[in-house]
Design a protein around this motif. Structure first.
Motif, PDB file in Angstrom:
ATOM      1  N   ALA A  30      77.108  30.900  26.761  1.00 15.06           N
ATOM      2  CA  ALA A  30      77.044  29.394  27.496  1.00 15.06           C
ATOM      3  C   ALA A  30      77.606  29.818  29.064  1.00 15.06           C
ATOM      4  O   ALA A  30      76.715  28.515  30.071  1.00 15.06           O
ATOM      5  N   SER A  31      77.914  30.358  29.443  1.00 13.82           N
ATOM      6  CA  SER A  31      78.121  31.203  30.710  1.00 13.82           C
ATOM      7  C   SER A  31      77.542  31.615  31.275  1.00 13.82           C
ATOM      8  O   SER A  31      77.031  31.924  32.736  1.00 13.82           O
ATOM      9  N   GLY A  32      75.647  31.927  31.033  1.00 12.56           N
ATOM     10  CA  GLY A  32      74.733  32.461  31.346  1.00 12.56           C
ATOM     11  C   GLY A  32      74.076  34.026  31.058  1.00 12.56           C
ATOM     12  O   GLY A  32      73.302  33.768  31.193  1.00 12.56           O
ATOM     13  N   ASP A  33      75.438  34.652  30.625  1.00 14.65           N
ATOM     14  CA  ASP A  33      74.496  35.670  29.379  1.00 14.65           C
ATOM     15  C   ASP A  33      74.074  35.304  28.214  1.00 14.65           C
ATOM     16  O   ASP A  33      73.899  34.685  27.828  1.00 14.65           O
ATOM     17  N   GLU A  34      72.455  36.705  28.026  1.00 11.90           N
ATOM     18  CA  GLU A  34      71.854  36.671  27.145  1.00 11.90           C
ATOM     19  C   GLU A  34      72.063  37.287  25.947  1.00 11.90           C
ATOM     20  O   GLU A  34      72.458  38.188  26.026  1.00 11.90           O
ATOM     21  N   VAL A  35      72.463  36.146  24.532  1.00  6.56           N
ATOM     22  CA  VAL A  35      73.371  37.300  24.047  1.00  6.56           C
ATOM     23  C   VAL A  35      72.393  36.547  22.798  1.00  6.56           C
ATOM     24  O   VAL A  35      72.078  35.629  22.278  1.00  6.56           O
ATOM     25  N   THR A  36      72.451  38.036  21.668  1.00  2.04           N
ATOM     26  CA  THR A  36      71.954  37.728  20.214  1.00  2.04           C
ATOM     27  C   THR A  36      73.037  37.870  19.182  1.00  2.04           C
ATOM     28  O   THR A  36      73.665  39.151  19.693  1.00  2.04           O
ATOM     29  N   LEU A  37      73.122  37.079  18.242  1.00  2.80           N
ATOM     30  CA  LEU A  37      73.979  37.602  16.730  1.00  2.80           C
ATOM     31  C   LEU A  37      73.520  37.933  15.689  1.00  2.80           C
ATOM     32  O   LEU A  37      72.425  37.303  15.300  1.00  2.80           O
ATOM     33  N   MET A  38      73.600  38.693  15.021  1.00  7.82           N
ATOM     34  CA  MET A  38      72.788  39.462  13.861  1.00  7.82           C
ATOM     35  C   MET A  38      74.131  39.623  12.770  1.00  7.82           C
ATOM     36  O   MET A  38      74.444  40.203  12.570  1.00  7.82           O
ATOM     37  N   GLY A  39      73.492  38.859  11.250  1.00  5.16           N
ATOM     38  CA  GLY A  39      74.564  38.207  11.328  1.00  5.16           C
ATOM     39  C   GLY A  39      73.866  38.025   9.371  1.00  5.16           C
ATOM     40  O   GLY A  39      72.429  37.652   9.753  1.00  5.16           O
ATOM     41  N   SER A  40      74.568  37.608   8.645  1.00 10.51           N
ATOM     42  CA  SER A  40      74.100  37.872   6.843  1.00 10.51           C
ATOM     43  C   SER A  40      73.456  35.810   7.059  1.00 10.51           C
ATOM     44  O   SER A  40      73.238  35.937   5.737  1.00 10.51           O
ATOM     45  N   GLY A  55      70.193  40.886   6.393  1.00 13.68           N
ATOM     46  CA  GLY A  55      70.871  39.981   5.231  1.00 13.68           C
ATOM     47  C   GLY A  55      71.347  41.598   4.917  1.00 13.68           C
ATOM     48  O   GLY A  55      71.728  42.446   5.036  1.00 13.68           O
ATOM     49  N   SER A  56      72.594  40.722   3.677  1.00 12.89           N
ATOM     50  CA  SER A  56      73.345  42.281   3.368  1.00 12.89           C
ATOM     51  C   SER A  56      74.090  41.398   1.868  1.00 12.89           C
ATOM     52  O   SER A  56      73.284  40.089   1.300  1.00 12.89           O
ATOM     53  N   ARG A  57      74.306  42.266   0.689  1.00 12.60           N
ATOM     54  CA  ARG A  57      74.925  41.560  -0.274  1.00 12.60           C
ATOM     55  C   ARG A  57      76.200  41.523  -0.475  1.00 12.60           C
ATOM     56  O   ARG A  57      76.939  41.941   0.298  1.00 12.60           O
ATOM     57  N   PRO A  58      76.845  40.218  -0.739  1.00 16.81           N
ATOM     58  CA  PRO A  58      78.478  39.610  -0.666  1.00 16.81           C
ATOM     59  C   PRO A  58      79.267  40.486  -1.221  1.00 16.81           C
ATOM     60  O   PRO A  58      78.806  41.350  -2.515  1.00 16.81           O
ATOM     61  N   ARG A  59      80.335  40.761  -0.521  1.00 16.93           N
ATOM     62  CA  ARG A  59      81.558  41.723  -0.931  1.00 16.93           C
ATOM     63  C   ARG A  59      81.888  41.831  -2.246  1.00 16.93           C
ATOM     64  O   ARG A  59      82.754  42.414  -3.279  1.00 16.93           O
ATOM     65  N   GLU A  60      81.508  40.160  -2.560  1.00 14.16           N
ATOM     66  CA  GLU A  60      82.535  39.520  -3.905  1.00 14.16           C
ATOM     67  C   GLU A  60      81.635  41.065  -4.942  1.00 14.16           C
ATOM     68  O   GLU A  60      82.135  40.913  -6.098  1.00 14.16           O
ATOM     69  N   LYS A  61      80.821  40.488  -5.004  1.00  9.82           N
ATOM     70  CA  LYS A  61      79.629  41.863  -5.735  1.00  9.82           C
ATOM     71  C   LYS A  61      79.836  43.106  -6.391  1.00  9.82           C
ATOM     72  O   LYS A  61      79.585  44.193  -7.222  1.00  9.82           O
ATOM     73  N   PHE A  62      80.635  43.877  -5.523  1.00  6.45           N
ATOM     74  CA  PHE A  62      81.810  44.970  -5.498  1.00  6.45           C
ATOM     75  C   PHE A  62      82.466  45.548  -5.533  1.00  6.45           C
ATOM     76  O   PHE A  62      82.977  46.391  -5.374  1.00  6.45           O
ATOM     77  N   SER A  73      85.890  50.423  -0.091  1.00  5.84           N
ATOM     78  CA  SER A  73      86.799  49.409  -0.870  1.00  5.84           C
ATOM     79  C   SER A  73      85.150  48.148  -0.947  1.00  5.84           C
ATOM     80  O   SER A  73      84.062  48.914  -0.279  1.00  5.84           O
ATOM     81  N   GLU A  74      85.054  46.951  -1.706  1.00  5.22           N
ATOM     82  CA  GLU A  74      84.111  46.149  -1.912  1.00  5.22           C
ATOM     83  C   GLU A  74      83.382  45.517  -0.339  1.00  5.22           C
ATOM     84  O   GLU A  74      82.265  45.589  -0.062  1.00  5.22           O
ATOM     85  N   THR A  75      84.150  45.275   0.633  1.00  2.00           N
ATOM     86  CA  THR A  75      84.323  44.989   2.256  1.00  2.00           C
ATOM     87  C   THR A  75      83.285  46.765   2.628  1.00  2.00           C
ATOM     88  O   THR A  75      82.524  46.114   3.153  1.00  2.00           O
ATOM     89  N   ALA A  76      83.966  47.756   3.033  1.00  3.45           N
ATOM     90  CA  ALA A  76      82.996  49.134   2.936  1.00  3.45           C
ATOM     91  C   ALA A  76      81.362  48.834   2.471  1.00  3.45           C
ATOM     92  O   ALA A  76      80.097  49.124   3.011  1.00  3.45           O
ATOM     93  N   TRP A  77      81.133  48.446   0.666  1.00  4.52           N
ATOM     94  CA  TRP A  77      79.822  48.035   0.310  1.00  4.52           C
ATOM     95  C   TRP A  77      79.512  47.264   0.893  1.00  4.52           C
ATOM     96  O   TRP A  77      78.097  47.721   1.102  1.00  4.52           O
ATOM     97  N   GLU A  78      80.009  46.337   1.608  1.00  2.00           N
ATOM     98  CA  GLU A  78      78.617  45.302   1.421  1.00  2.00           C
ATOM     99  C   GLU A  78      78.455  45.745   2.766  1.00  2.00           C
ATOM    100  O   GLU A  78      77.222  44.944   3.360  1.00  2.00           O
ATOM    101  N   ASP A  79      79.064  45.651   3.873  1.00  2.00           N
ATOM    102  CA  ASP A  79      78.993  47.093   5.459  1.00  2.00           C
ATOM    103  C   ASP A  79      77.697  47.700   5.456  1.00  2.00           C
ATOM    104  O   ASP A  79      77.052  47.661   6.149  1.00  2.00           O
ATOM    105  N   ALA A  80      77.590  48.417   3.730  1.00  2.00           N
ATOM    106  CA  ALA A  80      76.556  49.809   4.053  1.00  2.00           C
ATOM    107  C   ALA A  80      75.030  48.881   4.121  1.00  2.00           C
ATOM    108  O   ALA A  80      74.363  49.299   4.077  1.00  2.00           O
ATOM    109  N   THR A  81      75.652  47.885   2.965  1.00  2.00           N
ATOM    110  CA  THR A  81      74.191  46.757   2.596  1.00  2.00           C
ATOM    111  C   THR A  81      73.643  46.267   3.959  1.00  2.00           C
ATOM    112  O   THR A  81      72.841  46.134   3.754  1.00  2.00           O
ATOM    113  N   PHE A  82      74.370  45.873   4.867  1.00  2.00           N
ATOM    114  CA  PHE A  82      73.712  45.213   6.053  1.00  2.00           C
ATOM    115  C   PHE A  82      73.878  46.399   7.001  1.00  2.00           C
ATOM    116  O   PHE A  82      72.319  45.545   7.346  1.00  2.00           O
TER     117      PHE A  82
END
Length: 353
Positions: A30-40, A55-62, A73-82
């Motif tokens: 909003a202040s003028g920088d060119e910002v991109t977000l990448m997420g699931s 895309g990623s697989r949700p941590r609940e699956k792991f 952890s299940e969080t690390a598994w999710e992070d790996a797929t992302f």
């Protein structure tokens, strides 16, 4: 500046790390920088930044998958797929700097070999262990700038990395004093509503919260969150405080009204990297009961009822004291944590690098 913020939960979850980095990204864009977000998640209308689905697989699956380094952890598994999908979507040549708080897989993906090397900015939203540990996969950590969310992290890491001490913030247009709507959530009208906003995992100590609130006969405990211990928590509540417990899963849009509909905010993590929920509760005027640490006092100052929450008697006494305090506490001082102020500190640090 051309900036990339990457985290699997963007536009999919409204957890602390996601809220913090998305809020900073929005304010910087909003202040003028060119910002991109990448997420699931999926793109949303009305954002100042651009969004790209990865895309990623949700941590609940792991939750029942094997755990071993670096898939701890299940969080690390999710992070790996992302991260696997991020490698295909991310072009280092497009950015001046990249920002994440996810380690190790997203961190590794953003540091992939390239002739164009954007600045690597790591934020300690989930802890600073990667920055100072030399064990296992943590030995691979490297960054050009480390944004530390509390003084402990800053002091510990300043000798090794270029650091900035920047707290998290809160959206003061959304989280504020208000009447609330108990009927909307199905809360009883004649009981004190004690609110926890926590994942059902060991470190959040929701079961300890149930045991303490059960000793207050006029209290009703609401926990907003989910996680592997959800069934164990339900069983314990049914035994100790039948009819006085509720678990809710709400959208980010509904959270301000949830805070306004409660009487007390309870959070039992012994040590948080920061804890956005404390600011949300403070901005909503709720008395806060939490574990007494120097780190939390740095955030809250004299606000709140802090105690040794591992001592059940002290915890119950703090809850009783909070229940007797004003139904709408002072919000003086919360303005320092407006996201626009926090984003300026991010920009100043990244610019200096």
């Amino acid at each position: 500046m051309k900036l990339l913020f990457a985290l699997s939960g963007f536009h999919k979850h409204e957890r602390g790390a996601e809220v913090a980095l998305m809020s900073v990204a929005e304010a910087m864009a909003a202040s003028g920088d060119e910002v991109t977000l990448m997420g699931s998640g999926e793109p949303r209308s009305g954002t100042s930044y651009s969004f790209e689905h990865v895309g990623s697989r949700p941590r609940e699956k792991f939750e029942n998958w094997p755990q071993f380094p670096p898939l701890r952890s299940e969080t690390a598994w999710e992070d790996a797929t992302f991260a696997a999908n991020l490698l295909r979507a991310y072009d280092p040549a497009e950015f001046d700097a990249v920002v994440t708080c996810a380690f190790p897989f997203t961190h590794w993906a953003l540091r992939r070999p390239s002739s164009k090397k954007p600045l690597q900015i790591f934020v300690t939203q989930n802890g600073d262990w990667p920055a100072f540990s030399n064990q296992s996969e943590y030995r691979s950590f490297s960054c050009d700038g480390l944004i530390c969310t509390n003084p402990d992290y800053f002091e510990r890491n300043q000798p090794q990395w270029k650091c900035a001490l920047v707290p998290n913030g809160v959206d003061l247009a959304r989280f504020k004093l208000g009447i609330g709507d108990r009927r909307r959530f199905g809360f009883p009208e004649n009981q004190k509503i004690i609110l926890m906003v926590s994942a059902f995992i060991e470190s959040k100590r929701v079961l300890d919260g149930i045991r303490a609130v059960a000793q207050l006969p006029d209290a009703f405990l609401v926990v907003a969150g989910d996680g592997p211990l959800r069934d164990e928590a339900r069983a314990l509540a049914d035994t100790l405080m039948p009819g006085r417990f509720m678990r809710v899963s709400l959208s980010a849009k509904e959270m301000p009204l949830l805070y306004q509909s409660a009487d007390i905010f309870l959070h039992l993590s012994l040590l948080e990297s920061f804890g956005n929920v404390f600011l949300e509760a403070w901005a909503s005027g709720l008395p806060i009961v939490a574990h007494d640490t120097d780190r939390l006092r740095w955030i809250l100052g004299d606000y709140g009822h802090l105690c040794d929450t591992e001592n059940e008697r002290s915890l119950v006494e703090a809850l009783v004291a909070a229940s007797r305090s004003s139904p709408a506490g002072s919000t003086n001082g919360i303005e320092r944590f407006a996201w626009s102020n926090i984003a300026r500190e991010y920009r100043s640090f990244i610019s200096s690098l």
